[in-house]
Scaffold this active site. Structure first.
Site, PDB file in Angstrom:
ATOM      1  N   GLU A 204       0.851  -1.022   0.115  1.00  0.00           N
ATOM      2  CA  GLU A 204       0.235  -0.048   0.105  1.00  0.00           C
ATOM      3  C   GLU A 204       0.819   1.226   0.070  1.00  0.00           C
ATOM      4  O   GLU A 204       0.860   2.170  -0.842  1.00  0.00           O
ATOM      5  CB  GLU A 204      -0.938  -0.071   1.359  1.00  0.00           C
ATOM      6  CG  GLU A 204      -1.974   0.881   1.026  1.00  0.00           C
ATOM      7  CD  GLU A 204      -2.755   1.009   2.473  1.00  0.00           C
ATOM      8  OE1 GLU A 204      -2.991   0.024   3.298  1.00  0.00           O
ATOM      9  OE2 GLU A 204      -3.222   2.304   2.818  1.00  0.00           O
ATOM     10  N   PHE A 206       3.786   1.202  -0.986  1.00  0.00           N
ATOM     11  CA  PHE A 206       4.755   1.375  -1.997  1.00  0.00           C
ATOM     12  C   PHE A 206       3.873   1.949  -3.259  1.00  0.00           C
ATOM     13  O   PHE A 206       4.523   2.949  -3.841  1.00  0.00           O
ATOM     14  CB  PHE A 206       4.846  -0.302  -2.429  1.00  0.00           C
ATOM     15  CG  PHE A 206       5.610  -0.505  -3.488  1.00  0.00           C
ATOM     16  CD1 PHE A 206       7.145  -0.543  -3.443  1.00  0.00           C
ATOM     17  CD2 PHE A 206       5.080  -1.012  -5.052  1.00  0.00           C
ATOM     18  CE1 PHE A 206       7.724  -0.881  -4.844  1.00  0.00           C
ATOM     19  CE2 PHE A 206       6.025  -1.425  -6.072  1.00  0.00           C
ATOM     20  CZ  PHE A 206       7.262  -1.310  -5.940  1.00  0.00           C
ATOM     21  N   GLU A 207       2.630   1.798  -3.507  1.00  0.00           N
ATOM     22  CA  GLU A 207       1.996   2.037  -4.545  1.00  0.00           C
ATOM     23  C   GLU A 207       1.727   3.876  -4.318  1.00  0.00           C
ATOM     24  O   GLU A 207       1.662   4.682  -5.054  1.00  0.00           O
ATOM     25  CB  GLU A 207       0.696   1.524  -4.883  1.00  0.00           C
ATOM     26  CG  GLU A 207       0.623  -0.163  -4.952  1.00  0.00           C
ATOM     27  CD  GLU A 207       0.650  -0.102  -6.560  1.00  0.00           C
ATOM     28  OE1 GLU A 207       0.698   0.480  -7.490  1.00  0.00           O
ATOM     29  OE2 GLU A 207       0.782  -1.691  -6.897  1.00  0.00           O
ATOM     30  N   HIS A 355       6.715  -9.094 -15.793  1.00  0.00           N
ATOM     31  CA  HIS A 355       7.143  -9.307 -14.401  1.00  0.00           C
ATOM     32  C   HIS A 355       6.141 -10.894 -14.274  1.00  0.00           C
ATOM     33  O   HIS A 355       5.003 -10.833 -14.689  1.00  0.00           O
ATOM     34  CB  HIS A 355       6.207  -8.391 -13.594  1.00  0.00           C
ATOM     35  CG  HIS A 355       7.018  -7.129 -13.276  1.00  0.00           C
ATOM     36  ND1 HIS A 355       7.029  -6.143 -14.166  1.00  0.00           N
ATOM     37  CD2 HIS A 355       7.635  -6.861 -12.253  1.00  0.00           C
ATOM     38  CE1 HIS A 355       7.982  -5.308 -13.609  1.00  0.00           C
ATOM     39  NE2 HIS A 355       8.313  -5.642 -12.415  1.00  0.00           N
ATOM     40  N   GLU A 358       5.868 -13.108  -8.945  1.00  0.00           N
ATOM     41  CA  GLU A 358       6.840 -12.392  -7.864  1.00  0.00           C
ATOM     42  C   GLU A 358       5.701 -12.724  -6.578  1.00  0.00           C
ATOM     43  O   GLU A 358       5.021 -11.783  -6.158  1.00  0.00           O
ATOM     44  CB  GLU A 358       6.677 -10.743  -8.176  1.00  0.00           C
ATOM     45  CG  GLU A 358       7.212  -9.900  -6.974  1.00  0.00           C
ATOM     46  CD  GLU A 358       7.231  -8.403  -7.384  1.00  0.00           C
ATOM     47  OE1 GLU A 358       6.665  -8.027  -8.655  1.00  0.00           O
ATOM     48  OE2 GLU A 358       7.730  -7.785  -6.744  1.00  0.00           O
ATOM     49  N   HIS A 383      11.592 -10.613 -12.048  1.00  0.00           N
ATOM     50  CA  HIS A 383      11.567 -11.430 -10.891  1.00  0.00           C
ATOM     51  C   HIS A 383      11.747 -13.139 -10.781  1.00  0.00           C
ATOM     52  O   HIS A 383      12.588 -13.636 -10.328  1.00  0.00           O
ATOM     53  CB  HIS A 383      10.366 -11.045  -9.934  1.00  0.00           C
ATOM     54  CG  HIS A 383      10.492  -9.441  -9.340  1.00  0.00           C
ATOM     55  ND1 HIS A 383      11.512  -9.182  -8.415  1.00  0.00           N
ATOM     56  CD2 HIS A 383       9.335  -8.446  -9.842  1.00  0.00           C
ATOM     57  CE1 HIS A 383      11.138  -7.909  -8.450  1.00  0.00           C
ATOM     58  NE2 HIS A 383      10.187  -7.500  -9.035  1.00  0.00           N
ATOM     59  N   ASP A 440      15.206  -3.044  -9.211  1.00  0.00           N
ATOM     60  CA  ASP A 440      13.608  -2.741  -9.451  1.00  0.00           C
ATOM     61  C   ASP A 440      13.423  -1.052  -9.070  1.00  0.00           C
ATOM     62  O   ASP A 440      12.631  -0.623  -9.840  1.00  0.00           O
ATOM     63  CB  ASP A 440      12.920  -3.832  -8.263  1.00  0.00           C
ATOM     64  CG  ASP A 440      11.605  -3.983  -8.683  1.00  0.00           C
ATOM     65  OD1 ASP A 440      11.048  -3.449  -9.844  1.00  0.00           O
ATOM     66  OD2 ASP A 440      10.804  -4.574  -7.786  1.00  0.00           O
TER      67      ASP A 440
HETATM   68 ZN   LIG Z   1       9.460  -4.509 -11.147  1.00  0.00          ZN
END
Ligand SMILES: [Zn+2]
Ligand SMILES: [Zn+2]
Lengths: 508, 508
Positions: A204, A206-207, A355, A358, A383, A440
């Site tokens: 959360e 992160f976004e 991706h 992950e 990943h 990343d």
């Molecule tokens: Zn990525």
């Protein structure tokens, strides 16, 4: 001397030899042949990443130096790869192994997202200090930024915009304030365990951080400096080429003008060209256009079509297409199958760089993204955390020469694994699976360049087994598995090898 | 009807078919063939443990029930295999999956140590309440027990022995006191993270607990009850056969008499026979004689010779030999190579069941124990935690049909891995590597029987992929890879299969 003494000597020698022989037979019979044992150990070691590389004399010297340093690191009270990176960071920065890895020419960075390529210090200390920068505090304890030549209109998420210059002038503690702004832009914190107890919570934040950064980065003049600065950070970490995942969001001007997405691509291209002029030993950068998996099928279809067109128009810049965003609670690749079949249907060669895998959730639909990425002919796997748990997908990836983009720090911070010695890439590396190392979202994790991730891969995932050959293969893999056409690959490889030899000569 | 209507119908159908076909081509072209995709998924699934087992109709019913329950478990707020077992234990006990696993006939327990086969509750509440039980508090906050018909002499580690009966009579809070005694005998605690911050600390407590228990267990009359009680705990958890690692320490009597080691073996044998008489659907138990790796080469040589002799004298009881104790700071198997070559030199067939690869330290000498265990022709591998990181050793183990004894809770409590979804056995299970499930030291980890470890293997390590076939193979593996002669294996397998079918019939 008496002749008898010769006879006695002979007898003595015979007895001694016999006893020795008996002892040897006794000791060695039933014991595995040490020579065979050594051979097996060597055979196994030769299977790992870089295991078949023959090191030069100078490389051997550097290798044994590195091994000695690594042994010291492993016997220290705290082993950085076993700790959360936010706690290990300072230890790593003091590590002599890390210092060598910083100097090492690492080739290319193939998995970095555009919104997190520049350190948050620069965003706050440089960008937010520029004139016309407005800030707004949202109800959910976040912030938004906007550059505007007039007081911005209230938005659904932001009612009251303040000019940062005015706000800062009124504040008693600008350093503390700037620090609080940085906290909105990064996950980095002193107490990761308590701040991010679950995957949901860390994702959360992160976004959220992406949204905060967007207001700054998508201001067209800022974007230019941002891309330049981003390339510089990589360059200073001895990286020579970049493939950047980028959502191609529209840029805006002070007067509110909103540009076409094509401008974003053009800015990226022009800045890169300028950068290469300034730093001729940097080869360049390309973009992997990324759509978020929160979109619907028809929106992703439109994004794929757009990517096909942009790749036609900017073949030097656009490397391919990817779907990004958290896999674990998002839609699967198979959900987007109609969109992902478009290039083949339309006769386009748009490459995919998905991706996939992950996740920790074995056997779920998400866990099957890896197989689907391969079935849609992905060029690399972002990943591929779950790949080692999929024997058939692993085989397909290996036979198809589809490299895994390994981002160890990202996987740890996003709570897939705590001790990096348990990262499934340990298996991949021991088998010599095609791998490249990347970072990343460096600014979100408090890293810069690839050296931190190389450290974790070399010391934590590779363990004592990984050697200079492993590093050499990982670096050259980043060129081999890049999207560059053959002539540029060769050029880049040549440039890199020169730097590599110089690095070895200087450090051995 | 008019003939024209038929023509119109035909045209209409042709058009509809054509449009449908066009749409189908458009949609499916460029898309991976769904049938091929399903086939690949099935192919991969068939490689996992139990993946080739064809389930009966009843088994399929139970399987889909289990899958539904597992899905619920995975979507709950807390996922037990991701937590420390000491925190997960209560959640697991409430789990409907666990309740089914308890009822499941699990075959044999092949990796349990003798000093930790009975719950600490019984040791404290039953054994320490027996007459003539003395206690002594050591300077390092530990305790010693001793049964004696007179006041025991002071020892180097124990100056003042108190009769427990007298001490308890003087204490205000016997429940609290008994609880404190239990704490000396187990690792189990409510706050594992703070009590055991490092591997070193948890191993120290681990080795201490063994010493505490020894005073109780090695009293000959207690040993008899202890072995019986241990078999009962397994029996109640639907286990039918045991192979017990045992150091064969000497037993003692109230008057201080110390018996020969042979008596320990005899007690074990007699109690087992008595138990089988009382519970005819339990097949029996055998011993794997274990020497501690803290010993020197000559001591281990003596232990091997003794084991060879004891196996000759008690072929039904002695299954083989092992070296135990923490690998990470202990001597390697190769260090003991002279001792381990003795059976072959002396023409004995003493089988080995080595602990090997119970480590995170890749590439170290300890990490090579796995290869050496295989070179010394081990019959099984205890833990084999590092095996997935050794492609060649993995191949040798697979081709040689050398099963890995997987003890997930032990590995987590002893801090090799925190989230069991990252256990390297995920790789082994996905490839169908020969595996059996065991519990290592149940009383130390607060478990009993194998159900807790089966839960972790089935839900955590196996993920959603593991199914009833996986469980069936894991249970039957425990018979297949036991040290029993063929006739007894067949007998046990027949007994187990009957129970299995009944279990399926009752729960589907
Ligand atoms: Zn990525
Ligand atoms: Zn054990």
């Amino acid at each position: 001397h008496l002749p008898a003494s010769g006879v006695y000597n002979s007898i003595l020698w015979a007895v001694v030899s016999y006893v020795l022989l008996l002892w040897l037979v006794r000791v060695t019979f039933g014991m595995p042949d040490p020579a065979k044992r050594d051979q097996l150990r060597r055979d196994e070691a030769s299977q790992q990443t870089g295991g078949r590389i023959t090191l030069t004399v100078a490389e051997q010297k550097l290798d044994s130096h590195l091994r000695k340093l690594k042994l010291q690191e492993m016997s220290a009270a705290q082993f950085p790869p076993a700790l959360h990176f936010f706690k290990a960071k300072r230890l790593i920065e003091k590590s002599p192994v890390y210092k060598i890895l910083q100097k090492m020419p690492k080739g290319a960075a193939l998995h970095i997202h555009s919104t997190s390529m520049v350190s948050v210090e620069w965003l706050v200390k440089n960008v937010t200090y520029r004139p016309h920068c407005y800030i707004c505090f949202t109800w959910d304890n976040s912030v938004r930024f906007l550059f505007s030549d007039r007081q911005p209109f209230p938005r659904w998420d932001c009612f009251y915009w303040q000019l940062l210059e005015t706000l800062r002038a009124r504040l008693g503690d600008p350093t503390g304030f700037d620090y609080s702004l940085m906290q909105h832009l990064t996950l980095f914190t002193e107490s990761p365990e308590s701040e991010y107890p679950t995957q949901d919570i860390v994702w959360e934040k992160f976004e959220k951080a992406f949204i905060v950064a967007a207001g700054l980065i998508s201001h067209a003049p800022v974007l230019k400096d941002y891309v330049y600065k981003g390339l510089q950070e990589l360059y200073y970490d001895n990286i020579m080429y970049l493939e950047l995942r980028c959502g191609l969001s529209r840029t805006y001007e002070l007067d509110g003008t909103i540009h076409d997405k094509v401008l974003t691509l053009k800015i990226f291209h022009e800045v890169t060209q300028k950068f290469v002029q300034d730093y001729p030993d940097f080869l360049g950068a390309r973009i992997i256009i990324s759509a978020h998996r929160a979109l619907g099928v028809s929106e992703v279809k439109a994004a794929v079509k757009e990517a096909i067109q942009l790749q036609k128009d900017f073949p030097d810049v656009v490397a391919g297409f990817d779907i990004v965003g958290r896999e674990d609670d998002g839609k699967t690749l198979w959900f987007f199958r109609e969109a992902l079949s478009l290039p083949a249907q339309l006769g386009s060669m748009l490459p995919f760089f998905f991706h996939a895998g992950e996740t920790d959730d074995e056997g779920s639909d998400v866990d099957q993204n890896i197989l689907d990425a391969l079935l849609f002919n992905t060029s690399r796997i972002g990943h591929g955390y779950a790949l080692a748990h999929h024997p058939l997908a692993k085989e397909l990836s290996r036979k198809g020469n589809i490299a895994v983009e390994l981002c160890p720090i990202s996987n740890q911070v996003l709570k897939l694994v705590s001790d990096l010695r348990n990262h499934p890439a340990v298996v991949l590396m021991s088998e010599g699976h095609p791998l490249v190392i990347s970072s990343d979202d460096p600014s979100l994790f408090g890293t810069s360049g690839l050296s931190y991730d190389f450290y974790q891969a070399f010391v934590g995932i590779g363990g004592l087994k990984a050697n200079l050959g492993t590093l050499k293969e990982l670096a050259s893999n980043s060129i081999r598995y890049s999207s560059l056409p053959a002539n540029l690959k060769n050029k880049l490889y040549g440039m890199w090898l020169k730097k590599w030899d110089l690095f070895v000569a200087k450090n051995s």
